[in-house]
Design a protein around this motif. Structure first.
Motif, PDB file in Angstrom:
ATOM      1  N   VAL A 434       3.670  -8.969 -29.846  1.00  0.00           N
ATOM      2  CA  VAL A 434       2.481  -8.113 -29.880  1.00  0.00           C
ATOM      3  C   VAL A 434       1.611  -8.358 -28.651  1.00  0.00           C
ATOM      4  O   VAL A 434       1.043  -7.415 -28.079  1.00  0.00           O
ATOM      5  CB  VAL A 434       1.690  -8.355 -31.185  1.00  0.00           C
ATOM      6  CG1 VAL A 434       0.352  -7.628 -31.158  1.00  0.00           C
ATOM      7  CG2 VAL A 434       2.507  -7.906 -32.388  1.00  0.00           C
ATOM      8  N   ASN A 435       1.531  -9.598 -28.218  1.00  0.00           N
ATOM      9  CA  ASN A 435       0.771  -9.922 -27.005  1.00  0.00           C
ATOM     10  C   ASN A 435       1.350  -9.189 -25.795  1.00  0.00           C
ATOM     11  O   ASN A 435       0.619  -8.632 -24.968  1.00  0.00           O
ATOM     12  CB  ASN A 435       0.801 -11.435 -26.776  1.00  0.00           C
ATOM     13  CG  ASN A 435      -0.110 -11.886 -25.663  1.00  0.00           C
ATOM     14  OD1 ASN A 435      -1.286 -11.524 -25.623  1.00  0.00           O
ATOM     15  ND2 ASN A 435       0.412 -12.695 -24.749  1.00  0.00           N
ATOM     16  N   SER A 436       2.680  -9.150 -25.684  1.00  0.00           N
ATOM     17  CA  SER A 436       3.340  -8.447 -24.586  1.00  0.00           C
ATOM     18  C   SER A 436       3.120  -6.941 -24.681  1.00  0.00           C
ATOM     19  O   SER A 436       2.824  -6.278 -23.683  1.00  0.00           O
ATOM     20  CB  SER A 436       4.845  -8.749 -24.603  1.00  0.00           C
ATOM     21  OG  SER A 436       5.535  -7.945 -23.667  1.00  0.00           O
ATOM     22  N   LEU A 437       3.252  -6.390 -25.895  1.00  0.00           N
ATOM     23  CA  LEU A 437       3.054  -4.951 -26.080  1.00  0.00           C
ATOM     24  C   LEU A 437       1.648  -4.541 -25.660  1.00  0.00           C
ATOM     25  O   LEU A 437       1.462  -3.527 -24.961  1.00  0.00           O
ATOM     26  CB  LEU A 437       3.300  -4.577 -27.540  1.00  0.00           C
ATOM     27  CG  LEU A 437       3.153  -3.089 -27.864  1.00  0.00           C
ATOM     28  CD1 LEU A 437       4.417  -2.343 -27.466  1.00  0.00           C
ATOM     29  CD2 LEU A 437       2.875  -2.874 -29.352  1.00  0.00           C
ATOM     30  N   ALA A 438       0.645  -5.320 -26.076  1.00  0.00           N
ATOM     31  CA  ALA A 438      -0.739  -4.999 -25.731  1.00  0.00           C
ATOM     32  C   ALA A 438      -0.951  -5.072 -24.222  1.00  0.00           C
ATOM     33  O   ALA A 438      -1.665  -4.240 -23.634  1.00  0.00           O
ATOM     34  CB  ALA A 438      -1.689  -5.952 -26.448  1.00  0.00           C
ATOM     35  N   TYR A 439      -0.332  -6.047 -23.590  1.00  0.00           N
ATOM     36  CA  TYR A 439      -0.465  -6.181 -22.132  1.00  0.00           C
ATOM     37  C   TYR A 439       0.165  -4.977 -21.422  1.00  0.00           C
ATOM     38  O   TYR A 439      -0.444  -4.366 -20.531  1.00  0.00           O
ATOM     39  CB  TYR A 439       0.206  -7.473 -21.670  1.00  0.00           C
ATOM     40  CG  TYR A 439       0.237  -7.627 -20.167  1.00  0.00           C
ATOM     41  CD1 TYR A 439      -0.879  -8.072 -19.465  1.00  0.00           C
ATOM     42  CD2 TYR A 439       1.387  -7.315 -19.447  1.00  0.00           C
ATOM     43  CE1 TYR A 439      -0.853  -8.200 -18.080  1.00  0.00           C
ATOM     44  CE2 TYR A 439       1.428  -7.444 -18.063  1.00  0.00           C
ATOM     45  CZ  TYR A 439       0.303  -7.887 -17.386  1.00  0.00           C
ATOM     46  OH  TYR A 439       0.330  -8.008 -16.020  1.00  0.00           O
ATOM     47  N   LEU A 440       1.390  -4.639 -21.802  1.00  0.00           N
ATOM     48  CA  LEU A 440       2.056  -3.509 -21.162  1.00  0.00           C
ATOM     49  C   LEU A 440       1.314  -2.202 -21.417  1.00  0.00           C
ATOM     50  O   LEU A 440       1.226  -1.340 -20.531  1.00  0.00           O
ATOM     51  CB  LEU A 440       3.501  -3.410 -21.665  1.00  0.00           C
ATOM     52  CG  LEU A 440       4.443  -4.545 -21.251  1.00  0.00           C
ATOM     53  CD1 LEU A 440       5.806  -4.364 -21.901  1.00  0.00           C
ATOM     54  CD2 LEU A 440       4.589  -4.606 -19.732  1.00  0.00           C
ATOM     55  N   VAL A 525      11.218  -8.000 -35.411  1.00  0.00           N
ATOM     56  CA  VAL A 525      10.414  -6.957 -36.041  1.00  0.00           C
ATOM     57  C   VAL A 525       8.943  -7.246 -35.767  1.00  0.00           C
ATOM     58  O   VAL A 525       8.465  -8.341 -36.033  1.00  0.00           O
ATOM     59  CB  VAL A 525      10.664  -6.920 -37.560  1.00  0.00           C
ATOM     60  CG1 VAL A 525       9.715  -5.944 -38.236  1.00  0.00           C
ATOM     61  CG2 VAL A 525      12.109  -6.553 -37.848  1.00  0.00           C
ATOM     62  N   PHE A 526       8.228  -6.281 -35.221  1.00  0.00           N
ATOM     63  CA  PHE A 526       6.825  -6.519 -34.900  1.00  0.00           C
ATOM     64  C   PHE A 526       5.888  -5.436 -35.412  1.00  0.00           C
ATOM     65  O   PHE A 526       4.676  -5.509 -35.220  1.00  0.00           O
ATOM     66  CB  PHE A 526       6.637  -6.661 -33.384  1.00  0.00           C
ATOM     67  CG  PHE A 526       6.894  -5.386 -32.593  1.00  0.00           C
ATOM     68  CD1 PHE A 526       5.871  -4.501 -32.304  1.00  0.00           C
ATOM     69  CD2 PHE A 526       8.164  -5.088 -32.142  1.00  0.00           C
ATOM     70  CE1 PHE A 526       6.103  -3.345 -31.573  1.00  0.00           C
ATOM     71  CE2 PHE A 526       8.407  -3.937 -31.414  1.00  0.00           C
ATOM     72  CZ  PHE A 526       7.374  -3.059 -31.122  1.00  0.00           C
ATOM     73  N   GLY A 527       6.409  -4.430 -36.106  1.00  0.00           N
ATOM     74  CA  GLY A 527       5.520  -3.383 -36.589  1.00  0.00           C
ATOM     75  C   GLY A 527       6.208  -2.431 -37.534  1.00  0.00           C
ATOM     76  O   GLY A 527       7.422  -2.516 -37.770  1.00  0.00           O
ATOM     77  N   ARG A 528       5.425  -1.544 -38.087  1.00  0.00           N
ATOM     78  CA  ARG A 528       5.934  -0.504 -38.978  1.00  0.00           C
ATOM     79  C   ARG A 528       5.133   0.764 -38.766  1.00  0.00           C
ATOM     80  O   ARG A 528       3.905   0.724 -38.657  1.00  0.00           O
ATOM     81  CB  ARG A 528       5.849  -0.932 -40.437  1.00  0.00           C
ATOM     82  CG  ARG A 528       6.225   0.168 -41.426  1.00  0.00           C
ATOM     83  CD  ARG A 528       6.373  -0.330 -42.844  1.00  0.00           C
ATOM     84  NE  ARG A 528       7.548  -1.168 -43.006  1.00  0.00           N
ATOM     85  CZ  ARG A 528       8.784  -0.690 -43.172  1.00  0.00           C
ATOM     86  NH1 ARG A 528       9.001   0.614 -43.157  1.00  0.00           N
ATOM     87  NH2 ARG A 528       9.790  -1.506 -43.336  1.00  0.00           N
ATOM     88  N   VAL A 529       5.824   1.898 -38.706  1.00  0.00           N
ATOM     89  CA  VAL A 529       5.167   3.194 -38.584  1.00  0.00           C
ATOM     90  C   VAL A 529       4.468   3.510 -39.900  1.00  0.00           C
ATOM     91  O   VAL A 529       5.098   3.537 -40.961  1.00  0.00           O
ATOM     92  CB  VAL A 529       6.187   4.302 -38.239  1.00  0.00           C
ATOM     93  CG1 VAL A 529       5.494   5.666 -38.206  1.00  0.00           C
ATOM     94  CG2 VAL A 529       6.854   4.014 -36.904  1.00  0.00           C
TER      95      VAL A 529
END
Length: 565
Positions: A434-440, A525-529
């Motif tokens: 999640v940290n990487s996703l937020a950064y990107l 797994v890091f999220g759900r729609v």
């Protein structure tokens, strides 16, 4: 926009590291403030009236209830970001819901329309189903604890009524709001899941008629009718009226469960992923209820005082395959692509993020937050390792900070040319991902990129995105390790990292639009729609460009913007 009022001279200006900016609610449990994090994220901060420091029993019960609530899946609920019962200012920090309560909306604008009622019924039944499956009982479900957010209704305040009551009373006896209390509550029982279904029926009747079904006059008169009288269902019609009437049975064993209600409202079979489908349906305008002859279950269901949650299947051990070994030619090599270390294919996993909702009492205004478990924890420690990756299709946007932030994002919004997807993020399970996703996302890495791969086999149904090169071999100039593979579950709506082998995560992710057992627990797994699966379904329906079951999607879908909050 919900009404806010200026802070008073005696109000605190900061709690738990969040700056308070306005009052947005006040009720029996405490004051609710609008707050901001250091990054500008808006939150709801509930300052509790309870004095846990002087009551060890209440603090212990409060901690136990919060721990149980952390296993509640994130469907139609708001999230708890932080909670503290130890200091001089016990408080709960939760997601800010920008919308009024159902109580305020009905009192100001009148009863809900039939279509609005179905959407409301689906959303609230979804939330109660998630709560009950975790073994939690709301105990104070009512219109004031349903917030009407922009993405559908959200249930708040479950799991805290009893511990907060315990700070000033015994741990037994009735807890709740009289007009929405079940007969067993009126009789003084602690009760179980069926008492929430009774309150659900009362709340639906209120939404349809503007008054509770057992009246709103004196408390003794209301309780007399709850125990011995028949409910006034007024404008309720069709199957929803049947479901509400069944939920208001005096005998708790005769009431339907939340899952049974949800199944009937959605018209789906028992094998459907009801929580995902219910969340999606509640986030869009609802169709009229389907006509059907429904009767309360003949078999007794969990008794009010003795309800226990279903026991989940244990997660597979590392290196094992859910459901047995994969068929030949599938399993670990499915959709794997070699190339840049950050490159990956899309394969999807299941997320169960834990949420507990916290709102406030009848006097509260809209826009408050509810609670959930600290899925995106606001107090975190540790660091992440982002290693260099090489390849011809990498895009250099720097490297995320290795230290985890104090407050992690809990939601991603993906704006596409076909519609918007909302994704709940599980920073508790996959903090570095999640940290990487937020950064990107902050670097606009995903903006104006296209989802490049669709798989439509009977045993694997995924849409893969997140590669700026559009080749399936691209990503950033760093890679990072897998996280929490033991808990990976690959079901419809799951969002997981694609990879080119163990510990080669980069930017590519995939969304599962069908359940699968033909996939090893190899993808984080890091999220759900939580809403917008219709976008993925539209792409899947058009199939693969040029035919086949794996390749570029025929229906082009471009990510215009991906942002986290």
């Amino acid at each position: 926009m919900p009404e806010s009022r200026p802070l008073r001279a005696t109000d605190p200006r900061e709690i738990g590291g969040f700056r308070l900016t306005a009052r947005i609610g006040e009720g029996a449990q405490g004051l609710v403030f609008l707050g901001e994090s250091g990054t500008g994220q808006r939150v709801a901060v509930k300052l509790l009236h309870a004095d846990f420091g002087r009551d060890e029993r209440a603090r212990t019960l409060f901690d136990r209830e919060l721990a149980a609530a952390r296993s509640v899946a994130p469907f139609c609920t708001a999230r708890i970001l932080a909670a503290d019962a130890e200091g001089d200012t016990p408080h709960i920090v939760s997601e800010y819901i920008d919308g009024p309560s159902l109580r305020d909306r009905v009192l100001e604008e009148g009863a809900a329309s039939p279509a609005e009622l179905v959407r409301l019924a689906v959303g609230t039944a979804t939330a109660l189903a998630a709560i009950h499956e975790a073994g939690v009982v709301h105990r104070d479900f009512k219109p004031a604890n349903v917030l009407l957010g922009p993405d559908g209704p959200k249930v708040i305040d479950f799991g805290v009524a009893r511990p907060l009551e315990a700070t000033s009373a015994t741990l037994t006896g009735a807890v709740g709001t009289p007009a929405y209390m079940a007969p067993e509550q009126v009789a003084g029982s602690a009760g179980g899941a069926p008492l929430d279904m009774f309150a659900w029926g009362c709340t639906m009747a209120f939404a349809a008629n503007g008054v509770p079904p057992f009246g709103s006059d004196s408390v003794p008169a209301i309780m007399q009718r709850i125990l011995y009288g028949e409910p006034d269902l007024g404008a309720l019609t069709g199957e929803l009226r049947t479901l509400v009437a069944a939920s208001l049975e005096k005998d708790p064993a005769a009431r339907p469960t939340a899952l049974q209600v949800l199944q009937r409202l959605l018209g789906l079979g028992p094998n459907a992923n009801l929580l995902v489908e219910g969340t999606s349906a509640a986030a869009r305008p609802a169709a009229p209820p389907r006509a059907a002859n429904w009767a309360p279950p003949a078999a007794p269901h969990p008794q009010a005082a003795g309800w226990t949650p279903p026991v989940p299947a244990p997660p597979p051990l590392p290196g094992t395959y859910p459901g047995g070994p994969p068929p030949a030619g599938r399993g670990g090599r499915v959709l794997l692509i070699t190339g840049a270390a950050a490159a990956a294919v899309v394969l999807a996993g299941g997320l169960v993020a834990a949420l507990l909702l916290m709102g406030d009492g009848e006097a509260e205004g809209g826009g408050r937050g509810g609670g959930g478990t600290p899925v995106a924890r606001s107090t975190r420690s540790g660091s992440c390792a982002y290693r260099p990756a090489t390849g011809t299709n990498t895009k250099d946007v720097g490297t995320p900070p290795t230290a985890l932030p104090a407050t992690a994002p809990s939601r991603a919004t993906v704006e596409t040319g076909l519609g918007t997807l909302q994704i709940s993020l599980d920073a508790g399970t996959a903090p570095c991902t999640v940290n990487s996703l937020a950064y990107l996302a902050a670097q606009k890495f995903y903006d104006r990129t296209s989802c490049h791969r669709l798989t439509t086999g009977t045993s694997l149904q995924v849409l893969q995105c997140g590669d700026p090169s559009g080749t399936g071999t691209g990503g950033p100039t760093y890679q990072f390790d897998d996280e929490s593979l033991r808990s990976a579950r690959y079901t419809r709506g799951t969002v997981a990292m694609a990879n080119a082998g163990p510990n080669t995560n980069g930017s590519q992710f995939f969304i599962l639009y069908g359940d699968t057992t033909d996939l090893p627990a190899s993808y984080t797994v890091f999220g759900r729609v939580t809403s917008g699966m219709d976008v993925v379904d539209k792409v899947a329906k058009r199939g693969v460009e040029g035919g086949g079951t794996d390749g570029a999607p025929a229906e082009k879908v471009t990510i215009n913007e991906l942002r986290t909050s």
